[in-house]
Design a protein around this motif. Sequence first.
Motif, PDB file in Angstrom:
ATOM      1  N   HIS A  47       0.831  -1.212   0.000  1.00 46.80           N
ATOM      2  CA  HIS A  47       0.000   0.000   0.000  1.00 46.80           C
ATOM      3  C   HIS A  47       0.864   1.260   0.000  1.00 46.80           C
ATOM      4  O   HIS A  47       0.516   2.260  -0.623  1.00 46.80           O
ATOM      5  CB  HIS A  47      -0.948   0.005   1.205  1.00 46.80           C
ATOM      6  CG  HIS A  47      -2.168  -0.829   0.999  1.00 46.80           C
ATOM      7  ND1 HIS A  47      -2.357  -2.049   1.593  1.00 46.80           N
ATOM      8  CD2 HIS A  47      -3.259  -0.619   0.238  1.00 46.80           C
ATOM      9  CE1 HIS A  47      -3.512  -2.561   1.217  1.00 46.80           C
ATOM     10  NE2 HIS A  47      -4.089  -1.708   0.398  1.00 46.80           N
ATOM     11  N   TYR A 140      -6.165   0.706  -4.751  1.00 42.50           N
ATOM     12  CA  TYR A 140      -5.735   0.579  -3.345  1.00 42.50           C
ATOM     13  C   TYR A 140      -6.764  -0.128  -2.462  1.00 42.50           C
ATOM     14  O   TYR A 140      -6.436  -1.066  -1.728  1.00 42.50           O
ATOM     15  CB  TYR A 140      -5.436   2.001  -2.840  1.00 42.50           C
ATOM     16  CG  TYR A 140      -4.993   2.160  -1.412  1.00 42.50           C
ATOM     17  CD1 TYR A 140      -3.703   2.596  -1.109  1.00 42.50           C
ATOM     18  CD2 TYR A 140      -5.862   1.921  -0.339  1.00 42.50           C
ATOM     19  CE1 TYR A 140      -3.303   2.781   0.201  1.00 42.50           C
ATOM     20  CE2 TYR A 140      -5.464   2.094   0.966  1.00 42.50           C
ATOM     21  CZ  TYR A 140      -4.187   2.521   1.234  1.00 42.50           C
ATOM     22  OH  TYR A 140      -3.787   2.690   2.537  1.00 42.50           O
ATOM     23  N   GLN A 144      -6.662  -3.704  -0.160  1.00 43.31           N
ATOM     24  CA  GLN A 144      -7.046  -3.725   1.254  1.00 43.31           C
ATOM     25  C   GLN A 144      -8.113  -4.796   1.508  1.00 43.31           C
ATOM     26  O   GLN A 144      -8.047  -5.533   2.499  1.00 43.31           O
ATOM     27  CB  GLN A 144      -7.571  -2.340   1.677  1.00 43.31           C
ATOM     28  CG  GLN A 144      -7.998  -2.285   3.131  1.00 43.31           C
ATOM     29  CD  GLN A 144      -8.056  -0.868   3.684  1.00 43.31           C
ATOM     30  OE1 GLN A 144      -7.674   0.091   3.012  1.00 43.31           O
ATOM     31  NE2 GLN A 144      -8.550  -0.722   4.894  1.00 43.31           N
ATOM     32  N   GLY A 159      -9.431   3.137  12.138  1.00 48.39           N
ATOM     33  CA  GLY A 159     -10.003   4.443  12.436  1.00 48.39           C
ATOM     34  C   GLY A 159     -11.176   4.749  11.510  1.00 48.39           C
ATOM     35  O   GLY A 159     -11.426   4.041  10.537  1.00 48.39           O
ATOM     36  N   VAL A 200      -8.442  11.501  15.736  1.00 54.17           N
ATOM     37  CA  VAL A 200      -7.553  12.551  16.226  1.00 54.17           C
ATOM     38  C   VAL A 200      -7.335  13.567  15.105  1.00 54.17           C
ATOM     39  O   VAL A 200      -7.016  13.203  13.974  1.00 54.17           O
ATOM     40  CB  VAL A 200      -6.208  11.952  16.690  1.00 54.17           C
ATOM     41  CG1 VAL A 200      -5.305  13.046  17.224  1.00 54.17           C
ATOM     42  CG2 VAL A 200      -6.445  10.892  17.757  1.00 54.17           C
TER      43      VAL A 200
HETATM   44  P1  TYM Z   1      -2.853   3.974   7.725  1.00 55.09           P
HETATM   45  O1  TYM Z   1      -1.503   3.355   7.678  1.00 55.09           O
HETATM   46  O2  TYM Z   1      -3.061   5.264   7.012  1.00 55.09           O
HETATM   47  O3  TYM Z   1      -3.311   4.195   9.203  1.00 55.09           O
HETATM   48  C1  TYM Z   1      -3.243   3.155  10.161  1.00 55.09           C
HETATM   49  C2  TYM Z   1      -4.426   3.248  11.110  1.00 55.09           C
HETATM   50  O4  TYM Z   1      -4.451   4.511  11.770  1.00 55.09           O
HETATM   51  C3  TYM Z   1      -5.748   5.085  11.690  1.00 55.09           C
HETATM   52  N1  TYM Z   1      -5.624   6.549  11.659  1.00 55.09           N
HETATM   53  C4  TYM Z   1      -6.268   7.381  12.501  1.00 55.09           C
HETATM   54  N2  TYM Z   1      -7.140   7.152  13.495  1.00 55.09           N
HETATM   55  C5  TYM Z   1      -7.598   8.219  14.183  1.00 55.09           C
HETATM   56  N3  TYM Z   1      -7.236   9.504  13.932  1.00 55.09           N
HETATM   57  C6  TYM Z   1      -6.368   9.781  12.926  1.00 55.09           C
HETATM   58  N4  TYM Z   1      -5.995  11.041  12.709  1.00 55.09           N
HETATM   59  C7  TYM Z   1      -5.843   8.694  12.156  1.00 55.09           C
HETATM   60  N5  TYM Z   1      -4.964   8.596  11.124  1.00 55.09           N
HETATM   61  C8  TYM Z   1      -4.846   7.291  10.843  1.00 55.09           C
HETATM   62  C9  TYM Z   1      -6.326   4.531  10.389  1.00 55.09           C
HETATM   63  O5  TYM Z   1      -7.734   4.536  10.411  1.00 55.09           O
HETATM   64  C10 TYM Z   1      -5.787   3.124  10.389  1.00 55.09           C
HETATM   65  O6  TYM Z   1      -6.614   2.259  11.133  1.00 55.09           O
HETATM   66  N6  TYM Z   1      -5.559   1.547   4.328  1.00 55.09           N
HETATM   67  C11 TYM Z   1      -4.999   1.430   5.666  1.00 55.09           C
HETATM   68  C12 TYM Z   1      -4.055   0.259   5.847  1.00 55.09           C
HETATM   69  C13 TYM Z   1      -4.597  -1.063   5.474  1.00 55.09           C
HETATM   70  C14 TYM Z   1      -5.542  -1.832   6.198  1.00 55.09           C
HETATM   71  C15 TYM Z   1      -5.710  -3.035   5.469  1.00 55.09           C
HETATM   72  C16 TYM Z   1      -6.273  -1.617   7.365  1.00 55.09           C
HETATM   73  C17 TYM Z   1      -4.235  -1.797   4.386  1.00 55.09           C
HETATM   74  N7  TYM Z   1      -4.914  -2.965   4.383  1.00 55.09           N
HETATM   75  C18 TYM Z   1      -6.599  -4.043   5.880  1.00 55.09           C
HETATM   76  C19 TYM Z   1      -7.146  -2.625   7.776  1.00 55.09           C
HETATM   77  C20 TYM Z   1      -7.322  -3.800   7.046  1.00 55.09           C
HETATM   78  C21 TYM Z   1      -4.233   2.695   5.951  1.00 55.09           C
HETATM   79  O7  TYM Z   1      -3.822   3.414   5.059  1.00 55.09           O
HETATM   80  O8  TYM Z   1      -3.936   2.905   7.245  1.00 55.09           O
END
Ligand code: TYM
Length: 343
Positions: A47, A140, A144, A159, A200
Amino acid sequence: PRVVFSGIQPTGIPHLGNLLGALLNWVKLQRDAAPEDQLIYSIVGWHALTLPQDPKALSAARSDMLAVLLAVGLDPKRSIIFHQDENLHHAELAWILNCITPMGKLKRMTTWKSRLAASRNARDDSEVDESLLNAGLFTYPVLQAADILAYRATHVPVGEDQQQHIELCRDLAESFNRAYKGKRPLFPLPQHVITSSCRVLSLKDPSSKMSKSSPDLNSRILLTDTTAQVRSKIRGAVTDSTLGITYDPAARPGAANLLSILAACTGEEVTTLAERYADKGHGQLKADVAEAVEELIKGPRAEFERLRGEKQYLTSVAKEGAEKAGQLSEVTIREVRARIGLV
Ligand code: TYM
């Protein structure tokens, strides 16, 4: 039994949003899980490739992220912890799912729409500069979905920002089940789990979420920030000039963000906190938030600094994780191949 799956991109040291929105919930799920529940957590290197990455930096971030997962308290004896890119089944399933994913659905993804908006020609708003967009960004969410469905996961702790991706995953699971019927449907429809429902926000612009990509380093708190950095970033958080504290996310997003960070750190209700701070000033609130955040991260921070140098240990954890993950996804992928006729 539940099958829990989640992932995080190896794009640098996680921030407070990642910790409160995701990683600490992973640990909570591990603690509260029934013995027969399966817990699977992945570092999703493929990713990360949808945006330009420097190979050396990516390689370091990939290893660091594994150290982070262990440092926050995930236990490789209880949970499967592995690198997505070390289990090729994800890529195989992603391709197969791509072939049943309507383009229209992907075009409606808000993450895609914001990429599209960001690549609009500065002079002429109607033109998209397609050289800035790659096909990986578009598909993407399908990768996932493959991550999740490869394990026939039932619960996905992420999140709020990932909700639309989980909905697409459910849609794809349903389409597959309908198109390729067996004795019983192959994929369960995974549920989105938000344990602390914490989104957040940026400390500098509370109209957007705290994110790894913001150029302003003071907008986010990193797991590796020192006590002094935590204090100064929170002291500099944007609030408002109204006297006293109330919890009003629409009118006072900055103060509301600080209150919900405090609530998430201490486990208290945000409304209880708001009452307690009603007559206090922003200065007091900020000092208390800084202390709570420091309290939250200091243990994991120290453990991370210790573990990130233990390269051999990290490699052995990753290897074992990838083997266990591969054994589970093998069962799914064989059934997928059989159902679609690739046997
Ligand atoms: P990623 O790497 O951007 O973020 C990881 C996790 O952090 C959470 N998150 C937040 N939660 C609260 N407030 C915020 N400001 C904030 N920023 C990020 C995201 O919700 C996430 O849980 N696409 C996903 C990665 C992924 C994935 C999957 C997740 C790939 N395959 C399969 C679950 C299942 C991502 O970009 O997360």
